[in-house]
Design an enzyme around this catalytic site. Structure first.
Site, short mmCIF file in Angstrom:
data_model
loop_
_atom_site.label_atom_id
_atom_site.label_comp_id
_atom_site.label_asym_id
_atom_site.label_seq_id
_atom_site.Cartn_x
_atom_site.Cartn_y
_atom_site.Cartn_z
CB CYS A 47 -0.75 -6.33 -2.51
SG CYS A 47 -1.10 -7.18 -0.99
CG ASN A 48 2.49 -9.81 -0.54
OD1 ASN A 48 3.26 -8.90 -0.82
ND2 ASN A 48 2.04 -10.03 0.68
CB ALA A 190 -2.83 5.36 16.40
#
Lengths: 358, 268
Positions: A47-48, A190
Site C-alpha cells: 500500500c505504501n 476501538a
C-alpha cells in the site's frame, strides 16, 4: 536497477493510481518475461510502495523500463516520472536492505514489510523471474533485516495505539488469554485496539453498544459476546480491561462507580483505556486504587516517543548495513553473480522464517 | 586459623566483585538502553555465586558446621541463599531483571559484610554444639534469604506500579515483569519464607525449652516478632485485606529491618 514510487515520493492519491492489482502482478511478470532486455525482476507491491527491482541488458535505460512499466500497468507516464524514483548499482542493494529492515517504512521499524518483501520474492520465483543477482540480493536482504532488528532498537516499542494498549495490558496481566475484556462503543480506534488484543491471545471479549445490533456485529467478528448497554454498569467488576469509545459530551464513568467495583475485585487491578474524545472516563477514576487509566493522548504520546526512538536508530542501521552492501556489491561485480546460481534449496530456512514480532 | 579466614575472605571478595561487575554491566546496558548479553551477565553472576559458595564452604570446614559464627558470615549466607533462590526462580519463572536486582543486593550485602571492621572475627565458641540448633539456624538463615528475594520482588512490583501510574515506559520500566507475575511470586515467596521460618522457630523454641541456655532469650523474642510480622502480612494478603502494594512496602521495610537488626541481635 530499481524503479519505483513510495510514500516518500508520491502522495496517497497518486500512489493509488500506480498500485498494481493482485491480478496485475502475474500479468506484469508475463510481460517482462517477453521483454528481452529485462533479465531478472521482482515486483514489490504494497500500500505504501510499488517497486520494480530488475537486472537489465546493457543499453536498456530507466526511460525504457519506466515506459514499459507504465504501458503494462496503464499508468500516465508523465505523472509516474514526476512521482517515481530510480536507483542503480550499489544503491539498489542499500535500498533493498533498508526496505526489508523497515527503515524506509512510513512507520519506521514496522515488521509487516519484511513479510511483504519475502512474499514478493517468492512470487517472483514462482514466475521464474529471479536469477542469480536478485536471488542473492533478496536473500541477503532477509539477513540484513534480521541483523538490524537484533543489533539495533529499530523495532523496539509499539507505534500504533492498539499495540501500545496491548503492551500496557501485558505489563499488568502478563498473558491476555485469561483476561476479561469489555468494549464500550465501537469506532475505528476501538476496533484496532480490539484487533491488537485479539491477535495477542485475548479470548474473553465482551462488547456493548448503544445499538445492540452494532455490538452483535463487532462481536461476530472477534468471536465475542454482545452485552446490553443497560446491563454493563452492573458487570464492571468482572472485567480486567475496559476500552471505551463512546461519543459523549460528558464522562459516562465516574470515580464513584469504581470505588465499589474495585472493592468487589479485591486487589485485582483494572486497566481502563479511554479512546473517546471528549473523554468517557472522568479523570478522577485514575485515583481509584489499582485502577490504571490511559486516555488516547497517553497512548499517542507513548507511540510517538517510540517512533522518535526508532528514528534515532535509522543512522545506526544504515551504518550497520553499509559494510554488507559494499561486500555484496563487490561480490556481484568482481566474481560475477551469474556464476553463482541459487536453487530453491539454497534458501536457508532461517532466511525465510517469520520476522520477529513487533 | 587467621590465615585460613583471610583466604576465605579473598574468595568472598571475589564473589562480591563478580556480582558487582554483573550489576554494573547490566546497569550500563539499561542506562544506554541497549540489550545486554545474558551470557556475559549470567557468567559473572554464576561466577560470583561459585566463589561465594566456595568461600563459605571452606569457612564451614574450619569447624565442620555452617559458617554462621559472626555477622559477616550470617550476611554472606543470607546473600548466598537469596542468589540460590534467584537462580532457581529464574529457571522456572523467567522473570526479567530479578537477576539484575539480585546482583545489586548481593553486591551491597557483600561490601557491607566485608568492609565493616569487627564483623568478621574467629568465633569458634559460638559454633553449634547441638545439631538441632544448627539445623534451626540454617533454616532461619535460609528463610532470611527467601525474605531477601521477596524484598527484591516487592521492589520490582512497586517500580512497575509506579511506572504504570506515572506513565513511565523507558529503560528499566520497559523490562520489568508484569504486575500479576510479580504479585503471584510475592505470594509464593511469602508462603515459602513463612513456612521455612515457622519450622526454624519451632525447632529453636523446642531447644530453648529443653535447654534455655542454648538460645538467647532476646534472639528468641526477636525471631517471634519477625515471624508474627511476616505471618500477619501473609494472612492480610491471602484474605485480601491488604493491597499488593502495601504488602510490597511491608516486605521491603521488614527485610531492611532484618538486616539492620542482625548486628544488635548477634551481640546478645
Amino acid at each position: 536497477m530499481l524503479l519505483g514510487c513510495s510514500h516518500k515520493s508520491a502522495p496517497l492519491h497518486v500512489r493509488e493510481k500506480f498500485s498494481i492489482s493482485p491480478q496485475g502482478v502475474p500479468a506484469l511478470y508475463n510481460e517482462m518475461k517477453r521483454c528481452p532486455d529485462i533479465l531478472e525482476s521482482v515486483v514489490l507491491n504494497t500500500c505504501n510502495r510499488v517497486e520494480l527491482y530488475s537486472v537489465i541488458r546493457p543499453g536498456f535505460c530507466f526511460e525504457g523500463l519506466a515506459k514499459f512499466f507504465c504501458a503494462v500497468n496503464n499508468v500516465n507516464q508523465a505523472l509516474f516520472k514526476e512521482h517515481s524514483f530510480e536507483q542503480r548499482g550499489k544503491n539498489v542493494i542499500m535500498h533493498a536492505f533498508s526496505v526489508a529492515s523497515g527503515i524506509e517504512s512510513q512507520m519506521v521499524g514496522e515488521t509487516e514489510i519484511f513479510g511483504q518483501f519475502k512474499e514478493a520474492y517468492m512470487t517472483a520465483k514462482q514466475h521464474t523471474a529471479v536469477g542469480p543477482t536478485l536471488n542473492r540480493i533478496f536473500q541477503k536482504s532477509f539477513q540484513a533485516a534480521k541483523l538490524t532488528r537484533t543489533h539495533t532498537d529499530i523495532s523496539r516499542g509499539q507505534i500504533s495505539i492498539g499495540n501500545v494498549a496491548t503492551a500496557l495490558a501485558e505489563r499488568i496481566f502478563a498473558k491476555l488469554s485469561k483476561v476479561r475484556i469489555l468494549i464500550i462503543g465501537g469506532g475505528e480506534a476501538a476496533e484496532k485496539t480490539l484487533q491488537a488484543l485479539y491477535s495477542r491471545g485475548a479470548q474473553d471479549i465482551n462488547i456493548t453498544n448503544r445499538t445492540f445490533e452494532k455490538a452483535q456485529e463487532l462481536a461476530r467478528k472477534f468471536h465475542a459476546r454482545a452485552i446490553g448497554y443497560e446491563d454493563y454498569p452492573y458487570l464492571l467488576d468482572q472485567f480486567d480491561v475496559i476500552i471505551s469509545s463512546i461519543s459523549t459530551e460528558k464522562p459516562i464513568l465516574e470515580p464513584e462507580i469504581f470505588y465499589p467495583v474495585m472493592k468487589k475485585r479485591k486487589d485485582a487491578p483494572m486497566f481502563l483505556i479511554d479512546l473517546g474524545v471528549p473523554r468517557n472516563f472522568d479523570a478522577g477514576v485514575a485515583d481509584v486504587p489499582d485502577v490504571y487509566l490511559y486516555n488516547i493522548n497517553d497512548l499517542a504520546n507513548i507511540a510517538n516517543e517510540n517512533l522518535k526512538s526508532r528514528q534515532f536508530e535509522i543512522e545506526k542501521c544504515k551504518a550497520l548495513l553499509a559494510e554488507r552492501v559494499d561486500h555484496l556489491w563487490n561480490t556481484i561485480v568482481q566474481k560475477g553473480a551469474e556464476q553463482e546460481d541459487f536453487s530453491e534449496d539454497d534458501i536457508k530456512k532461517e532466511d525465510l522464517a517469520p520476522a520477529p514480532a513487533n | 586459623m587467621a590465615n585460613y579466614l583471610e583466604e576465605t575472605r579473598t574468595l568472598l571478595w571475589m564473589g562480591t566483585v563478580l556480582y558487582g561487575l554483573a550489576f554494573i554491566f547490566a546497569l550500563a546496558s539499561l542506562i544506554l538502553e541497549r540489550h545486554y548479553s545474558r551470557m556475559i551477565f549470567y557468567t559473572l553472576l554464576v561466577g560470583g555465586f561459585f566463589f561465594q559458595g566456595i568461600g563459605l564452604y571452606l569457612r564451614g570446614l574450619t569447624f565442620f558446621a555452617l559458617p554462621l559464627t559472626n555477622p559477616m558470615e550470617i550476611v554472606q549466607v543470607i546473600s548466598w541463599s537469596s542468589m540460590l533462590l534467584i537462580l532457581m526462580v529464574q529457571m522456572s519463572f523467567r522473570l526479567v531483571l530479578l537477576g539484575f536486582f539480585g546482583t545489586a543486593m548481593s553486591t551491597i550485602l557483600g561490601l557491607l559484610s566485608l568492609s565493616i571492621a569487627g564483623w568478621d572475627y574467629p568465633n569458634l565458641a559460638s559454633s553449634f554444639a547441638n545439631p538441632w540448633i544448627e539445623f534451626h539456624a540454617a533454616l532461619a538463615i535460609f528463610a532470611y534469604g527467601v525474605f531477601g528475594i521477596l524484598a527484591i520482588n516487592a521492589l520490582m512490583y512497586l517500580l512497575q506500579h509506579y511506572g504504570l501510574t506515572h506513565k513511565r515506559f523507558g529503560g528499566l520500566f520497559a523490562l520489568l515483569p508484569s504486575l500479576q507475575q510479580l504479585d503471584d511470586l510475592m505470594t509464593r515467596l511469602l508462603l515459602m519464607g513463612v513456612t521455612v521460618f515457622t519450622v526454624a522457630l519451632f525447632l529453636g523454641t523446642l531447644t530453648w525449652v529443653s535447654d534455655y541456655k542454648s538460645v538467647s532469650f532476646h534472639t528468641l523474642v526477636y525471631s517471634w516478632v519477625l515471624w508474627i510480622s511476616y505471618f500477619s502480612i501473609l494472612i492480610l494478603k491471602e484474605k485480601k485485606r491488604w493491597m499488593s502494594r502495601n504488602v510490597g512496602w511491608a516486605c521491603l521495610i521488614l527485610f531492611l529491618f532484618v538486616l539492620v537488626s542482625l548486628w544488635p541481635i548477634h551481640t546478645y
